[in-house]
Design a protein around this motif. Structure first.
Motif, PDB file in Angstrom:
ATOM      1  N   ALA A  96       0.841  -1.199   0.000  1.00 46.81           N
ATOM      2  CA  ALA A  96       0.000   0.000   0.000  1.00 46.81           C
ATOM      3  C   ALA A  96       0.874   1.247   0.000  1.00 46.81           C
ATOM      4  O   ALA A  96       0.653   2.193  -0.762  1.00 46.81           O
ATOM      5  CB  ALA A  96      -0.936  -0.009   1.208  1.00 46.81           C
ATOM      6  N   ALA A  97       1.915   1.224   0.860  1.00 46.50           N
ATOM      7  CA  ALA A  97       2.794   2.393   0.987  1.00 46.50           C
ATOM      8  C   ALA A  97       3.532   2.686  -0.317  1.00 46.50           C
ATOM      9  O   ALA A  97       3.777   3.849  -0.644  1.00 46.50           O
ATOM     10  CB  ALA A  97       3.781   2.179   2.131  1.00 46.50           C
ATOM     11  N   LYS A  98       3.857   1.631  -1.070  1.00 49.25           N
ATOM     12  CA  LYS A  98       4.534   1.842  -2.353  1.00 49.25           C
ATOM     13  C   LYS A  98       3.639   2.684  -3.275  1.00 49.25           C
ATOM     14  O   LYS A  98       4.103   3.629  -3.916  1.00 49.25           O
ATOM     15  CB  LYS A  98       4.874   0.495  -3.005  1.00 49.25           C
ATOM     16  N   ASN A  99       2.338   2.341  -3.299  1.00 47.92           N
ATOM     17  CA  ASN A  99       1.400   3.125  -4.113  1.00 47.92           C
ATOM     18  C   ASN A  99       1.284   4.559  -3.592  1.00 47.92           C
ATOM     19  O   ASN A  99       1.195   5.509  -4.370  1.00 47.92           O
ATOM     20  CB  ASN A  99       0.017   2.460  -4.102  1.00 47.92           C
ATOM     21  N   LEU A 100       1.272   4.690  -2.267  1.00 52.09           N
ATOM     22  CA  LEU A 100       1.165   6.030  -1.673  1.00 52.09           C
ATOM     23  C   LEU A 100       2.400   6.864  -2.027  1.00 52.09           C
ATOM     24  O   LEU A 100       2.288   8.052  -2.335  1.00 52.09           O
ATOM     25  CB  LEU A 100       1.012   5.926  -0.154  1.00 52.09           C
ATOM     26  N   CYS A 101       3.583   6.228  -2.002  1.00 54.11           N
ATOM     27  CA  CYS A 101       4.821   6.946  -2.348  1.00 54.11           C
ATOM     28  C   CYS A 101       4.780   7.431  -3.801  1.00 54.11           C
ATOM     29  O   CYS A 101       5.231   8.537  -4.103  1.00 54.11           O
ATOM     30  CB  CYS A 101       6.035   6.038  -2.158  1.00 54.11           C
ATOM     31  N   THR A 102       4.242   6.580  -4.684  1.00 50.50           N
ATOM     32  CA  THR A 102       4.123   6.976  -6.092  1.00 50.50           C
ATOM     33  C   THR A 102       3.252   8.222  -6.210  1.00 50.50           C
ATOM     34  O   THR A 102       3.576   9.162  -6.938  1.00 50.50           O
ATOM     35  CB  THR A 102       3.507   5.817  -6.925  1.00 50.50           C
ATOM     36  N   ALA A 103       2.138   8.232  -5.457  1.00 53.60           N
ATOM     37  CA  ALA A 103       1.240   9.389  -5.495  1.00 53.60           C
ATOM     38  C   ALA A 103       1.908  10.619  -4.878  1.00 53.60           C
ATOM     39  O   ALA A 103       1.746  11.740  -5.368  1.00 53.60           O
ATOM     40  CB  ALA A 103      -0.049   9.062  -4.754  1.00 53.60           C
ATOM     41  N   SER A 137      -7.337  -0.273   2.382  1.00 52.89           N
ATOM     42  CA  SER A 137      -5.910  -0.468   2.645  1.00 52.89           C
ATOM     43  C   SER A 137      -5.102   0.811   2.433  1.00 52.89           C
ATOM     44  O   SER A 137      -4.230   1.127   3.235  1.00 52.89           O
ATOM     45  CB  SER A 137      -5.355  -1.597   1.785  1.00 52.89           C
ATOM     46  N   LEU A 138      -5.407   1.558   1.384  1.00 51.23           N
ATOM     47  CA  LEU A 138      -4.611   2.773   1.125  1.00 51.23           C
ATOM     48  C   LEU A 138      -4.878   3.846   2.174  1.00 51.23           C
ATOM     49  O   LEU A 138      -3.952   4.468   2.707  1.00 51.23           O
ATOM     50  CB  LEU A 138      -4.893   3.314  -0.283  1.00 51.23           C
ATOM     51  N   ASN A 139      -6.139   4.061   2.509  1.00 53.91           N
ATOM     52  CA  ASN A 139      -6.487   5.094   3.489  1.00 53.91           C
ATOM     53  C   ASN A 139      -5.969   4.720   4.877  1.00 53.91           C
ATOM     54  O   ASN A 139      -5.384   5.545   5.578  1.00 53.91           O
ATOM     55  CB  ASN A 139      -8.009   5.270   3.522  1.00 53.91           C
ATOM     56  N   GLU A 140      -6.176   3.452   5.240  1.00 57.02           N
ATOM     57  CA  GLU A 140      -5.748   3.008   6.569  1.00 57.02           C
ATOM     58  C   GLU A 140      -4.224   3.070   6.704  1.00 57.02           C
ATOM     59  O   GLU A 140      -3.700   3.584   7.692  1.00 57.02           O
ATOM     60  CB  GLU A 140      -6.261   1.584   6.806  1.00 57.02           C
ATOM     61  N   THR A 141      -3.532   2.563   5.690  1.00 58.57           N
ATOM     62  CA  THR A 141      -2.068   2.595   5.725  1.00 58.57           C
ATOM     63  C   THR A 141      -1.577   4.040   5.800  1.00 58.57           C
ATOM     64  O   THR A 141      -0.693   4.370   6.597  1.00 58.57           O
ATOM     65  CB  THR A 141      -1.485   1.906   4.462  1.00 58.57           C
ATOM     66  N   ASN A 142      -2.182   4.897   4.996  1.00 60.75           N
ATOM     67  CA  ASN A 142      -1.801   6.306   4.993  1.00 60.75           C
ATOM     68  C   ASN A 142      -1.953   6.920   6.379  1.00 60.75           C
ATOM     69  O   ASN A 142      -1.055   7.591   6.891  1.00 60.75           O
ATOM     70  CB  ASN A 142      -2.686   7.043   3.978  1.00 60.75           C
ATOM     71  N   LYS A 143      -3.097   6.641   7.011  1.00 60.25           N
ATOM     72  CA  LYS A 143      -3.349   7.236   8.337  1.00 60.25           C
ATOM     73  C   LYS A 143      -2.437   6.631   9.402  1.00 60.25           C
ATOM     74  O   LYS A 143      -1.894   7.353  10.239  1.00 60.25           O
ATOM     75  CB  LYS A 143      -4.820   7.054   8.715  1.00 60.25           C
ATOM     76  N   ILE A 144      -2.287   5.303   9.370  1.00 60.19           N
ATOM     77  CA  ILE A 144      -1.447   4.648  10.387  1.00 60.19           C
ATOM     78  C   ILE A 144      -0.010   5.155  10.285  1.00 60.19           C
ATOM     79  O   ILE A 144       0.608   5.514  11.280  1.00 60.19           O
ATOM     80  CB  ILE A 144      -1.453   3.103  10.215  1.00 60.19           C
ATOM     81  N   LEU A 145       0.508   5.175   9.062  1.00 57.62           N
ATOM     82  CA  LEU A 145       1.907   5.560   8.900  1.00 57.62           C
ATOM     83  C   LEU A 145       2.138   7.040   9.193  1.00 57.62           C
ATOM     84  O   LEU A 145       3.217   7.435   9.620  1.00 57.62           O
ATOM     85  CB  LEU A 145       2.417   5.209   7.496  1.00 57.62           C
ATOM     86  N   LYS A 146       1.102   7.850   9.005  1.00 55.80           N
ATOM     87  CA  LYS A 146       1.240   9.269   9.366  1.00 55.80           C
ATOM     88  C   LYS A 146       1.312   9.419  10.891  1.00 55.80           C
ATOM     89  O   LYS A 146       2.034  10.259  11.406  1.00 55.80           O
ATOM     90  CB  LYS A 146       0.049  10.077   8.836  1.00 55.80           C
ATOM     91  N   GLU A 147       0.542   8.577  11.603  1.00 57.01           N
ATOM     92  CA  GLU A 147       0.434   8.727  13.061  1.00 57.01           C
ATOM     93  C   GLU A 147       1.501   7.952  13.843  1.00 57.01           C
ATOM     94  O   GLU A 147       1.978   8.414  14.871  1.00 57.01           O
ATOM     95  CB  GLU A 147      -0.947   8.241  13.534  1.00 57.01           C
ATOM     96  N   ASP A 148       1.810   6.740  13.388  1.00 59.20           N
ATOM     97  CA  ASP A 148       2.661   5.835  14.167  1.00 59.20           C
ATOM     98  C   ASP A 148       4.105   5.901  13.665  1.00 59.20           C
ATOM     99  O   ASP A 148       4.460   5.271  12.676  1.00 59.20           O
ATOM    100  CB  ASP A 148       2.093   4.404  14.031  1.00 59.20           C
ATOM    101  N   LYS A 149       4.905   6.660  14.404  1.00 58.83           N
ATOM    102  CA  LYS A 149       6.277   6.918  13.957  1.00 58.83           C
ATOM    103  C   LYS A 149       7.093   5.620  13.875  1.00 58.83           C
ATOM    104  O   LYS A 149       7.855   5.405  12.939  1.00 58.83           O
ATOM    105  CB  LYS A 149       6.941   7.906  14.916  1.00 58.83           C
ATOM    106  N   LYS A 150       6.895   4.769  14.878  1.00 57.28           N
ATOM    107  CA  LYS A 150       7.671   3.535  14.949  1.00 57.28           C
ATOM    108  C   LYS A 150       7.372   2.615  13.754  1.00 57.28           C
ATOM    109  O   LYS A 150       8.282   2.076  13.124  1.00 57.28           O
ATOM    110  CB  LYS A 150       7.354   2.795  16.259  1.00 57.28           C
ATOM    111  N   LEU A 151       6.080   2.488  13.474  1.00 58.69           N
ATOM    112  CA  LEU A 151       5.674   1.635  12.352  1.00 58.69           C
ATOM    113  C   LEU A 151       6.145   2.245  11.027  1.00 58.69           C
ATOM    114  O   LEU A 151       6.556   1.533  10.111  1.00 58.69           O
ATOM    115  CB  LEU A 151       4.146   1.450  12.360  1.00 58.69           C
TER     116      LEU A 151
END
Lengths: 185, 292
Positions: free
Chosen positions: B61-68, B85-99
């Protein structure tokens, strides 16, 4: 009138229990709050799958995690019946993400028991081959053009394969034994 | 307000077997002034891989987000699963520094880095939030008055609430409001928010068929002439699988299932051919006679 069968509770042997399992689970993303499940049963009552399957019971899954019945959980095919609709997640009064717990258990079934329903292995194989989970036939791609749709961009497969490799997924997929179908009754 | 501009993420199942959804969505969005840009490169959103390995899903999911992020545009999805998956991954990765650090560790291997600079929206939220009800209403040239339909929004465009947080998952109104703009009546029915069952059809068919059959029963019982969806998987469950459900339960539904942009497109004056209505498994012949 036929006589009601005497109810014999299933026996759980103490040596089956892994007392540390719930701590291990609660460190996983999505399963953090498994220990605060107080067995109210909202998840099972509201689960669309539980309405039609006799043995998919999300409440039972949460309890089994708390008890540490790891092997019983990971070898239980019911694990694969969750449709990830997230109704249980939105309704849990304790904020337990049951669907997240199920996902963590599925990941563990793949990693520790090498078990995976066939369909997911096929989807993964397509993804590694084409970038998409379905192998889109050439005729479809041609039809897109005829219908005035832009051509589908080609996936950078090298990068996709690298992701399968570095996340350890490629290795996991090589080892898995597949489950053809899961019974619901 | 400037013109909305999105990268269109079509995912896998739409190009595989539901071009009708993509064709109709592109037609109506173009007329409503939403500019769509093609993804320069993409892969499966990651959703179906979550059962195998969570990190795999997040990284795909993050690979697609990086492309965008590189293009510098938000993503619009047509599929509820891709949105999930894209929205959830985007939100989780924005919030959770460790992940984020962990996933960025994987992404580094392919020369990418998730920065968290874009947003992900589903078609129905682009229509309701960016285009706006007023503009859609004004674009309706041929109101579908007299038509009675029901909607099935599907789960992942609403749930889990903590990651989607747009419509009320217990009483969703976005798709209903969008339907009413076309002039059609949107009927309430029992258990509207129940899942279609499609996500597990690969491992078990009995349960999903019973779920879908019950939904079709409820929709029919209120007198709906069509069911409107906004997800390819829900659509497949009710349209493509409808003949199989009919055979399994010895029932006849003959209920047309339309992608929302097909319904809106008809109201905007597009022809059934332009909206690829001929590609539906359950032919909407009677329905089209009603709105002639």
């Amino acid at each position: 009138m036929t006589e009601a069968k005497e109810y014999v509770p299933p026996v759980i042997k103490a040596e089956e229990l892994d007392p540390k399992f719930k701590y291990k689970m609660s460190k996983k993303h999505g399963a953090e709050k498994v220990m605060v499940c107080f067995q109210c049963g909202t998840c099972t009552a509201d689960c669309p799958i539980a309405r039609f399957s006799e043995f998919y019971r999300p409440r039972r899954i949460a309890r089994m995690v708390q008890l540490g019945l790891k092997d019983r959980l990971l070898l239980n095919n019911a694990l694969w019946l969750c449709s990830s609709c997230f109704t249980c997640v939105d309704h849990c009064p304790q904020g337990v993400e049951i669907a997240g717990i199920v996902r963590v258990l599925r990941n563990m079934a793949v990693e520790d028991k090498n078990l995976l329903p066939l369909v997911y292995k096929e989807l993964a194989a397509n993804l590694m081959k084409t970038g998409f989970v379905y192998e889109i036939p050439e005729s479809r791609l041609q039809k897109r053009v005829e219908q005035g749709l832009p051509p589908l961009p080609k996936t950078n497969l090298k990068d996709v394969l690298k992701i399968f490799e570095v996340t350890g997924s490629a290795g996991l997929l090589e080892k898995v034994q597949t489950i053809a179908k899961v019974e619901s009754k | 307000m400037s013109q909305p501009k999105y990268l269109l993420f079509t995912g896998c199942v739409i190009p595989y077997r539901l071009s009708s959804y993509e064709i109709s969505a592109r037609k109506v969005l173009s007329k409503l002034g939403v500019e769509l840009v093609e993804m320069p490169e993409y892969n499966c959103c990651g959703y179906p891989m979550d059962v195998i390995n969570h990190d795999l899903m997040l990284t795909l999911a993050a690979k697609n987000l990086c492309t965008a992020e590189k293009v510098g545009l938000p993503i619009m999805t047509l599929c509820n699963g891709c949105f999930c998956s894209l929205n959830e991954t985007n939100k989780i990765l924005k919030e959770d520094k460790k992940l984020r650090e962990k996933i960025n560790g994987y992404l580094k291997e392919i020369g990418m880095e998730f920065k968290g600079t874009i947003d992900v929206k589903h078609l129905i939220y682009v229509l309701s939030e960016d285009v706006g009800y007023e503009k859609i209403k004004n674009a309706v040239a041929k109101p579908l008055s007299g038509l009675r339909v029901a909607q099935h929004s599907g789960c992942h465009v609403l749930r889990p609430r903590k990651y989607v947080g747009r419509d009320d998952p217990e009483n969703p109104t976005t798709l209903k409001d969008l339907i009413r703009l076309t002039g059609a009546e949107c009927l309430d029915y029992m258990d509207e928010t129940e899942c279609c069952g499609n996500p597990i059809i690969g491992v078990n068919e009995d349960v999903p068929f019973q779920m879908a059959k019950e939904k079709l029963d409820h929709v029919r019982s209120v007198g709906a002439q069509a069911l409107i969806t906004c997800c390819p998987f829900c659509h497949i469950m009710f349209d493509l699988n409808q003949p199989r459900i009919e055979r399994a339960f010895n029932e006849k539904f003959n209920l047309p299932i339309l992608h929302y942009p097909q319904l809106l497109g008809l109201a905007m004056g597009f022809s059934p051919e332009e909206l690829a209505l001929n590609e539906l498994r359950v032919k909407p012949t009677e329905l089209l006679n009603l709105i002639k």
